[in-house]
Design a protein around this motif. Structure first.
Motif: not given
Length: 218
Positions: A103, A122, A124, A126, A151
């Protein structure tokens, strides 16, 4: 024949190079751990861990890895819940780091003088705009390969922190300003290969021509 004389002239076998005590390889993968407790105990047990696999867990912090600062050379922490790599800053022997599938939205406060291979695929994220960072607080002078794919990246500004790299992979992000990206990559004086497929640059032929024209050493 004097066997004693012959034996005395036989060169002695060189002693083996002493290795630091303790573990050299540690794996704890595919579980539900949220805190890497085993590495945290390394300081107490005087363990030397060189290669560490902690992928596919639920790790949120890298702070407990501090006891391994002067021994760890390769770290694999894919598919956890890590949001910052800053606790690794100063790991002077670290040469390979794979933090894919985490993240990490903002990359900053990270200096890894020996790092050669960095993988941040990749993420994650927000925030709209995907992964980004502050290049002024990043240092990777020994970097050879870097991959930041899938990404959601829209701003390539922080990429100049990777300018020592020879191979750069930025595939399947949201990059749209080809001119801005090329301007950054022109600072990569050792650049030998680059992958920007799956972005929003338009026809692949035009993208390739722009790279050949503006970065002729590719």
């Amino acid at each position: 024949m004097d066997r004693r004389r012959l034996t005395s002239r036989t060169p002695p076998t060189p002693p083996r190079r002493a290795r630091p005590p303790g573990l050299h390889f540690l794996s704890a993968v595919g579980g539900s751990a949220s805190d890497p407790r085993v590495p945290e105990q390394a300081k107490f047990y005087r363990i030397t861990v060189i290669i560490l696999f902690l992928y596919d867990n639920q790790l949120e912090s890298l702070d407990p890895l501090a006891p391994l600062e002067h021994s760890l050379e390769r770290l694999y922490i894919q598919n956890n819940r890590i949001s910052t790599l800053a606790p690794l800053s100063g790991f002077s022997l670290l040469t390979a780091l794979d933090a894919s599938g985490n993240f990490i939205e903002y990359l900053d406060q990270l200096s890894l003088p020996s790092l050669e291979d960095l993988t941040l695929d990749r993420q994650r994220t927000s925030e709209e705009g995907g992964i980004h960072g502050d290049a002024s607080t990043l240092s990777f002078p020994s970097l050879q390969t870097v991959s930041v794919s899938h990404s959601g990246m829209t701003d390539p500004g922080f990429l100049i922190a990777f300018r020592a790299a020879e191979s750069v992979t930025l595939a399947h992000n949201q990059l749209a300003d080809l001119g801005s990206l090329v301007q950054k990559l022109r600072l990569f004086r050792r650049l030998a290969s680059v992958d920007v497929s799956g972005n929003q640059f338009g026809p692949e032929k035009r993208t390739r021509e722009r790279f050949v024209t503006d970065i002729p050493w590719l």
